[in-house]
Design an enzyme around this catalytic site. Structure first.
Site, PDB file in Angstrom:
ATOM      1  CG  LEU A 142      27.606  30.699 115.871  1.00 13.91           C
ATOM      2  CD1 LEU A 142      27.498  29.237 115.446  1.00 13.91           C
ATOM      3  CD2 LEU A 142      27.413  30.833 117.367  1.00 13.91           C
ATOM      4  CD  GLU A 144      32.350  39.172 109.278  1.00  7.95           C
ATOM      5  OE1 GLU A 144      32.214  39.724 108.171  1.00  7.95           O
ATOM      6  OE2 GLU A 144      31.925  39.653 110.337  1.00  7.95           O
ATOM      7  N   GLY A 145      35.199  35.251 109.101  1.00  7.23           N
ATOM      8  CA  GLY A 145      36.544  35.134 108.562  1.00  7.23           C
ATOM      9  C   GLY A 145      36.676  35.909 107.263  1.00  7.23           C
ATOM     10  CB  ALA A 148      32.917  31.744 105.296  1.00  6.54           C
ATOM     11  CB  THR A 149      29.678  35.368 108.065  1.00 11.53           C
ATOM     12  OG1 THR A 149      30.464  36.444 107.537  1.00 11.53           O
ATOM     13  CG2 THR A 149      29.159  35.756 109.440  1.00 11.53           C
ATOM     14  CG  ASP A 257      43.372  22.533 108.082  1.00 15.25           C
ATOM     15  OD1 ASP A 257      44.437  22.697 108.722  1.00 15.25           O
ATOM     16  OD2 ASP A 257      42.511  23.420 107.946  1.00 15.25           O
TER      17      ASP A 257
END
Length: 466
Positions: A142, A144-145, A148-149, A257
């Site tokens: 969905l 990816e950063g 984290a994925t 946040d």
């Protein structure tokens, strides 16, 4: 060690987590009683689980296994059923407890018949399949950063769809502090408007958080309908946002946040707070907090000017900005730098005076701003779709004086929500507002829906999970 609900980075360099979210370093052999996940008191307070009165039944002498939903009992006369076990272990509602597990754990000397220790709970969950990567099947990526994925996945335990947040672990650094905070807080927060953390899988290379899956987030929802959302639905989304925040704030948890990408939306219209990586429990002893929190566009002016001693009011400014964005379809203060953000705020709401913001004249950051003096602009010109009650509530969220800024609790009882009925504020924490007969999401105007090449809605944005 990790304090429950504290978000404090543990003193151990590489803590391992069980499927219940507890550090194995902390409680691998602990016999402490599991603390209540729904305690209204401080998150660290432990409570002893009361044992139900034993029920004696004639002829119930042998340990047996009954089918799903049936009672099972042993020589002790203790009668168990699937609901008892599910509640004791805090299992997902759709989880079917195997008959073999029931037969093994209900007898004259059943471990579940006594106090539920962390070690016993972790062992029981592992036996059921929780905390194991093979329990989940990845269906599609969905997003990816950096750290984290996120995958859409399926649970072999419930056959339900889940979201798998796979956090990569660096050997020299261990688990990121944001992941530790998210785990420690979400395992304590059980509410219909807060995303549910189902499971935790910790290996040498990754930490996988298993969340309930929701189809969209607020940002994607607004974009899908060309940023022109039905006003009734805006009212429902805003109420649910306040409801989830009120639950957090009563437990002294600050989200820190809030933004549309961090608010998940189901097809039914349920809104849930997500991404607690920057969240903090206010009960943690500390004199000050960081002011490097909250995405710039939703950051309150007191934080922009360096405030580090703050409480729940830090989240409420962001609520006002999100409310404005839902109604107008555009961000309220899309600044590129701190000074640019302050410029946009003052230009719309006016430069604060001493009466509006006590001691602002003495603030060094404020003195250093090279901004002209602005008169406040009528908000009605910016949000003509809002009625007078909505305009009043928006104004209360965007108050310079933090002591006068609207709270989540008072906001829920504002006249703007009168049309939803009085019962909506009396619902139990885990009950959806859509359980009420008069509450349902209205159909959006498809004339405003964004066209796509395949006729489907736009793909979900996953930044809130990354």
């Amino acid at each position: 060690m990790v304090e429950q609900g504290s978000g404090v980075v543990p003193e151990y360099p590489y803590p391992r987590y069980g499927s219940d979210g507890e550090s194995e370093v902390q409680s691998g052999g602990s016999e402490e009683i599991v603390s209540s996940p729904t305690s209204v008191t401080t998150p660290t307070e432990n409570v002893v689980v009361r044992r139900r009165p034993r029920t004696l039944r004639t002829g119930d002498g042998a340990a047996g296994g009954g089918g799903a939903g049936s009672g099972v009992h042993g020589n002790s006369g203790r009668r168990w059923n699937v609901q008892d076990i599910s509640k004791r272990l805090s299992l997902p509602a759709e989880f079917n407890v195997p008959e073999s597990f029931i037969a093994k754990h209900t007898g004259p000397e059943s471990p579940l018949d006594g106090p539920l220790t962390r070690k016993l709970r972790r062992t029981s969950l592992s036996e059921l399949g929780f905390g194991k990567l093979e329990t989940y099947v990845k269906l599609e990526k969905l997003g990816e950063g950096t750290y984290a994925t996120v995958y859409k996945g399926k649970s072999r335990l419930t056959e339900g769809i889940v979201a798998l947040k796979e956090i990569r672990l660096e050997h020299d650094e261990g688990a990121p502090c944001t992941a530790i905070r998210e785990v420690s807080l979400l395992r304590e927060l059980k509410h219909a408007n807060i995303v549910t953390l189902h499971d935790i899988i910790h290996s040498d290379k990754s930490l996988v958080l298993v969340f309930e899956y929701l189809e969209s987030d607020l940002k994607s929802y607004m974009e899908r309908y060309n940023n022109f959302v039905n006003l009734r639905n805006i009212r429902l989304f805003l109420f649910q946002l306040l409801r989830g925040l009120n639950y957090c704030h009563k437990r002294r948890v600050l989200h820190r946040d809030l933004k549309p990408q961090n608010l998940l939306i189901s097809d039914r219209g349920e809104l849930k707070l997500a991404d607690f990586g920057l969240a903090r429990a206010k009960s943690v002893p500390t004199k000050t907090f960081s002011n490097e929190v909250v995405t710039l566009w939703y950051r309150p002016p007191d934080i922009l000017l360096g405030a580090t001693d703050y409480t729940t009011h830090i989240d409420m400014w962001g609520v006002g900005c999100i409310f404005f964005e839902m109604v107008t379809g555009r961000p309220m203060f899309p600044g590129s730098t701190t000074e640019d953000e302050m410029h946009l705020i003052f230009k719309m709401l006016g430069t604060p005076t001493e009466s509006e913001w006590p001691d602002i004249i003495e603030n060094e950051e404020f003195k250093n701003l090279s901004l002209p003096f602005f008169e406040p602009q009528p908000l009605i010109n910016q949000v003509p779709r809002l009625d007078l009650d909505g305009l009043d509530l928006l104004t209360r969220f965007l108050c310079y004086n933090v002591r006068q800024r609207e709270t989540a609790e008072t906001g829920m009882r504002h006249a703007y929500f009168r049309s939803l009925g009085p019962a909506i504020v009396r619902l139990d924490d885990t009950v959806s507002i859509f359980s009420l007969p008069n509450v349902q999401l209205e159909r959006e105007n498809t004339l405003h829906q964004m066209p796509t090449s395949n006729g489907h809605s736009k793909p979900r944005r996953q930044s809130m999970m990354l």
